[in-house]
Write a protein that holds these residues in place. Sequence first.
Motif, PDB file in Angstrom:
ATOM      1  N   ARG A   1       0.834  -1.216   0.000  1.00 19.57           N
ATOM      2  CA  ARG A   1       0.000   0.000   0.000  1.00 19.57           C
ATOM      3  C   ARG A   1       0.858   1.250   0.000  1.00 19.57           C
ATOM      4  N   LEU A   2       1.960   1.219   0.718  1.00 17.39           N
ATOM      5  CA  LEU A   2       2.861   2.367   0.733  1.00 17.39           C
ATOM      6  C   LEU A   2       3.491   2.571  -0.635  1.00 17.39           C
ATOM      7  N   ASP A   3       3.858   1.480  -1.293  1.00 16.74           N
ATOM      8  CA  ASP A   3       4.377   1.587  -2.666  1.00 16.74           C
ATOM      9  C   ASP A   3       3.347   2.238  -3.584  1.00 16.74           C
ATOM     10  N   GLN A   4       2.072   1.886  -3.390  1.00 20.03           N
ATOM     11  CA  GLN A   4       1.004   2.528  -4.167  1.00 20.03           C
ATOM     12  C   GLN A   4       0.956   4.024  -3.859  1.00 20.03           C
ATOM     13  N   ALA A   5       1.009   4.372  -2.587  1.00 19.07           N
ATOM     14  CA  ALA A   5       0.964   5.785  -2.191  1.00 19.07           C
ATOM     15  C   ALA A   5       2.109   6.556  -2.838  1.00 19.07           C
ATOM     16  N   LEU A   6       3.289   5.964  -2.845  1.00 19.73           N
ATOM     17  CA  LEU A   6       4.449   6.616  -3.463  1.00 19.73           C
ATOM     18  C   LEU A   6       4.263   6.755  -4.976  1.00 19.73           C
TER      19      LEU A   6
END
Length: 140
Positions: free
Chosen positions: A111-116
Amino acid sequence: VDAVISGLSCLIMHGITRKTEYKREFKRLYGLLSNWAKVKEASPVIRYGKLLLDAESSSIKGRITSAETNFEQAMELALKYKHVHDASLIAERWAVFALNCLQDEAQAKERLDQALLYSKKWGAVARTENLETRFASLLE
């Protein structure tokens, strides 16, 4: 849009401080968003903003399945309208949920990779750097 961000901020601050004024203000803002979301022509921002607040509220109440469903629906709606800036916020909050409530580092990193990714697409350099700094240990 202000009601979504303000409501999210109140919910987070209530979780941190347990002060009732934050909870009271969240309920007021949530009521406004709920009424606006019922309108057939409601802005997609209002609709996915309400879903995001539903997800956050559900996670606080321990309603894990409901929280996951609401995060997913909020993300789908934000992306449907190509609102990558809001998709980034939704993905960040989903990562925090995965980390804190599910204790699932793999999902949190995803999810953090998506946010980035969405922050970069949006061109938000400072936000991208902030996420990378705040979640450096998770991104390693």
